[in-house]
Design a protein around this motif. Structure first.
Motif, short mmCIF file in Angstrom:
data_model
loop_
_atom_site.label_atom_id
_atom_site.label_comp_id
_atom_site.label_asym_id
_atom_site.label_seq_id
_atom_site.Cartn_x
_atom_site.Cartn_y
_atom_site.Cartn_z
N GLY A 58 14.37 -0.73 7.95
CA GLY A 58 13.36 -0.33 8.91
C GLY A 58 11.96 -0.63 8.43
O GLY A 58 11.76 -1.34 7.45
N CYS A 59 10.98 -0.09 9.13
CA CYS A 59 9.57 -0.24 8.76
C CYS A 59 9.07 1.08 8.21
O CYS A 59 9.34 2.14 8.77
N TRP A 60 8.33 0.98 7.12
CA TRP A 60 7.87 2.16 6.40
C TRP A 60 6.38 2.03 6.13
O TRP A 60 5.86 0.94 5.92
N ILE A 61 5.68 3.17 6.12
CA ILE A 61 4.24 3.17 5.89
C ILE A 61 3.88 4.30 4.93
O ILE A 61 4.47 5.38 4.97
N ARG A 62 2.95 4.00 4.04
CA ARG A 62 2.39 5.02 3.15
C ARG A 62 0.97 5.29 3.61
O ARG A 62 0.15 4.37 3.69
N HIS A 63 0.67 6.56 3.91
CA HIS A 63 -0.64 6.94 4.41
C HIS A 63 -1.55 7.36 3.26
O HIS A 63 -1.11 7.64 2.15
N VAL A 64 -2.82 7.44 3.56
CA VAL A 64 -3.78 8.00 2.62
C VAL A 64 -3.33 9.42 2.28
O VAL A 64 -2.89 10.17 3.15
N ALA A 65 -3.42 9.78 1.00
CA ALA A 65 -2.96 11.09 0.56
C ALA A 65 -3.62 12.19 1.37
O ALA A 65 -4.83 12.22 1.55
N GLY A 66 -2.79 13.11 1.89
CA GLY A 66 -3.29 14.24 2.66
C GLY A 66 -3.61 13.92 4.10
O GLY A 66 -4.08 14.79 4.83
N GLN A 67 -3.36 12.68 4.55
CA GLN A 67 -3.66 12.29 5.92
C GLN A 67 -2.45 11.60 6.53
O GLN A 67 -2.40 10.39 6.66
N ALA A 68 -1.46 12.38 6.87
CA ALA A 68 -0.19 11.83 7.35
C ALA A 68 -0.36 11.00 8.61
O ALA A 68 0.42 10.09 8.88
N ASP A 69 -1.39 11.30 9.41
CA ASP A 69 -1.63 10.54 10.64
C ASP A 69 -2.82 9.59 10.50
O ASP A 69 -3.32 9.06 11.49
N GLY A 70 -3.27 9.38 9.27
CA GLY A 70 -4.45 8.58 9.06
C GLY A 70 -4.13 7.14 8.71
O GLY A 70 -3.06 6.62 9.02
N ARG A 71 -5.10 6.49 8.02
CA ARG A 71 -4.97 5.07 7.71
C ARG A 71 -3.84 4.82 6.72
O ARG A 71 -3.68 5.53 5.75
N GLY A 72 -3.06 3.79 6.96
CA GLY A 72 -1.99 3.43 6.04
C GLY A 72 -2.54 2.69 4.83
O GLY A 72 -3.50 1.91 4.93
N THR A 73 -1.95 2.94 3.67
CA THR A 73 -2.37 2.24 2.46
C THR A 73 -1.35 1.22 2.00
O THR A 73 -1.67 0.37 1.17
N ALA A 74 -0.13 1.29 2.50
CA ALA A 74 0.89 0.31 2.13
C ALA A 74 1.93 0.24 3.23
O ALA A 74 2.24 1.24 3.89
N LEU A 75 2.48 -0.95 3.43
CA LEU A 75 3.51 -1.18 4.43
C LEU A 75 4.71 -1.86 3.78
O LEU A 75 4.54 -2.70 2.89
N LEU A 76 5.89 -1.52 4.26
CA LEU A 76 7.12 -2.17 3.81
C LEU A 76 8.03 -2.32 5.01
O LEU A 76 8.50 -1.34 5.57
N ARG A 77 8.25 -3.56 5.43
CA ARG A 77 9.20 -3.85 6.50
C ARG A 77 10.47 -4.38 5.85
O ARG A 77 10.51 -5.51 5.38
N LEU A 78 11.50 -3.55 5.79
CA LEU A 78 12.74 -3.88 5.09
C LEU A 78 13.81 -4.19 6.13
O LEU A 78 14.50 -3.29 6.63
N LEU A 79 13.93 -5.47 6.46
CA LEU A 79 14.76 -5.90 7.59
C LEU A 79 15.67 -7.04 7.17
O LEU A 79 15.44 -7.70 6.14
N PRO A 80 16.74 -7.31 7.94
CA PRO A 80 17.63 -8.43 7.59
C PRO A 80 16.87 -9.74 7.53
O PRO A 80 16.06 -10.04 8.43
N ASP A 81 17.13 -10.53 6.51
CA ASP A 81 16.50 -11.84 6.39
C ASP A 81 17.17 -12.80 7.37
O ASP A 81 18.40 -12.89 7.40
N PRO A 82 16.40 -13.52 8.19
CA PRO A 82 17.01 -14.39 9.20
C PRO A 82 17.94 -15.46 8.61
O PRO A 82 18.95 -15.81 9.21
N GLU A 83 17.61 -15.96 7.43
CA GLU A 83 18.41 -17.02 6.82
C GLU A 83 19.53 -16.48 5.95
O GLU A 83 20.48 -17.20 5.65
N ARG A 84 19.42 -15.22 5.53
CA ARG A 84 20.44 -14.62 4.66
C ARG A 84 20.76 -13.24 5.19
O ARG A 84 20.27 -12.23 4.66
N PRO A 85 21.58 -13.15 6.24
CA PRO A 85 21.83 -11.87 6.90
C PRO A 85 22.54 -10.85 6.02
O PRO A 85 22.60 -9.67 6.39
#
Length: 228
Positions: A48-75
């Motif tokens: 899935g898609c994951w986001i790390r927010h600014v500390a103490g601001q769960a609905d605020g600006r994201g500081t890191a993103l990770l989209r962990l999804l099947p690779d199209p060429e290597r399912p």
């Protein structure tokens, strides 16, 4: 006439023994299959898609993103790239997880094939600068992004992992599904990777890489951000 009786008395236990052996072999064969299902379910929970927010601001600006999804060429693999705000794309760390739960990979962004052989470092990496925060006992790495990536990979372009013998936490539970998989480096320094996934949270840490400390180093921690 005693001979047929003797043969029969021998044949019956043999039949029971054969039946028991067949049943036992069936149970033995089923165990790896059941374990493989648990492994695959555990990895799928990290998808899935994951986001790390600014500390103490769960609905605020994201500081890191990770989209962990099947690779199209290597399912058979999930592939993700840890993208931090304002970072250099060439220094981003990739995370690959085999969907059967058996293997994992941390790699530089330039590495595209999880099955290719790692390229050994041509020289020892530069020492990582350290700092001792006020009140701290042990020094901690003072890292820019390039230094952080170098720390995670131990100076190589990638670290390949295999699942360790540590038992995987079963997927399920009264509160919500969760799973944890431990991996160990296939070769080189004794680096370990741990992936802890839940329905709404994901944590990835490594251990055995930070000098002067046995504490796990966080690679990523965040909450689900709504893609599939």
């Amino acid at each position: 006439m005693p001979r047929p009786f003797a043969l029969a008395s021998i044949a019956v236990p043999c039949l029971f023994a054969a039946a028991f052996a067949c049943a036992a072999s069936g149970v033995t064969a089923a165990m790896p299959a059941a374990r493989a299902t648990v492994d695959a379910d555990a990895v799928d929970l990290a998808r899935g898609c994951w986001i790390r927010h600014v500390a103490g601001q769960a609905d605020g600006r994201g500081t890191a993103l990770l989209r962990l999804l099947p690779d199209p060429e290597r399912p058979g693999w999930l592939r993700g790239e840890i993208a931090r705000v304002g970072d250099d794309p060439d220094q981003r760390l990739q995370l690959w997880l085999a969907r059967d739960g058996r293997r994992a990979l941390l790699a530089r962004a330039s590495v595209r094939d999880p099955d290719a052989a790692a390229v050994p470092a041509v020289a020892a990496p530069d020492p990582i600068p350290m700092q001792t925060p006020p009140g701290a006992i042990h020094p901690t790495p003072l890292l820019d992004q390039a230094g952080w990536t170098r720390l995670m990979l131990g100076g190589s372009d990638r670290v390949a992992f295999v699942r360790s013998a540590r038992k995987i936490t079963a997927v399920g539970g009264a509160v919500g599904r969760s799973a944890e998989i431990d991996y160990r480096a296939e070769a080189g320094p004794p680096i370990r990777l741990r992936v802890t996934a839940g329905e709404e949270r994901l944590s990835v840490t490594v251990s055995g890489v930070a000098p002067a400390s046995g504490a796990p180093v966080p690679v990523f921690a965040g909450q689900r951000d709504g893609c599939d």
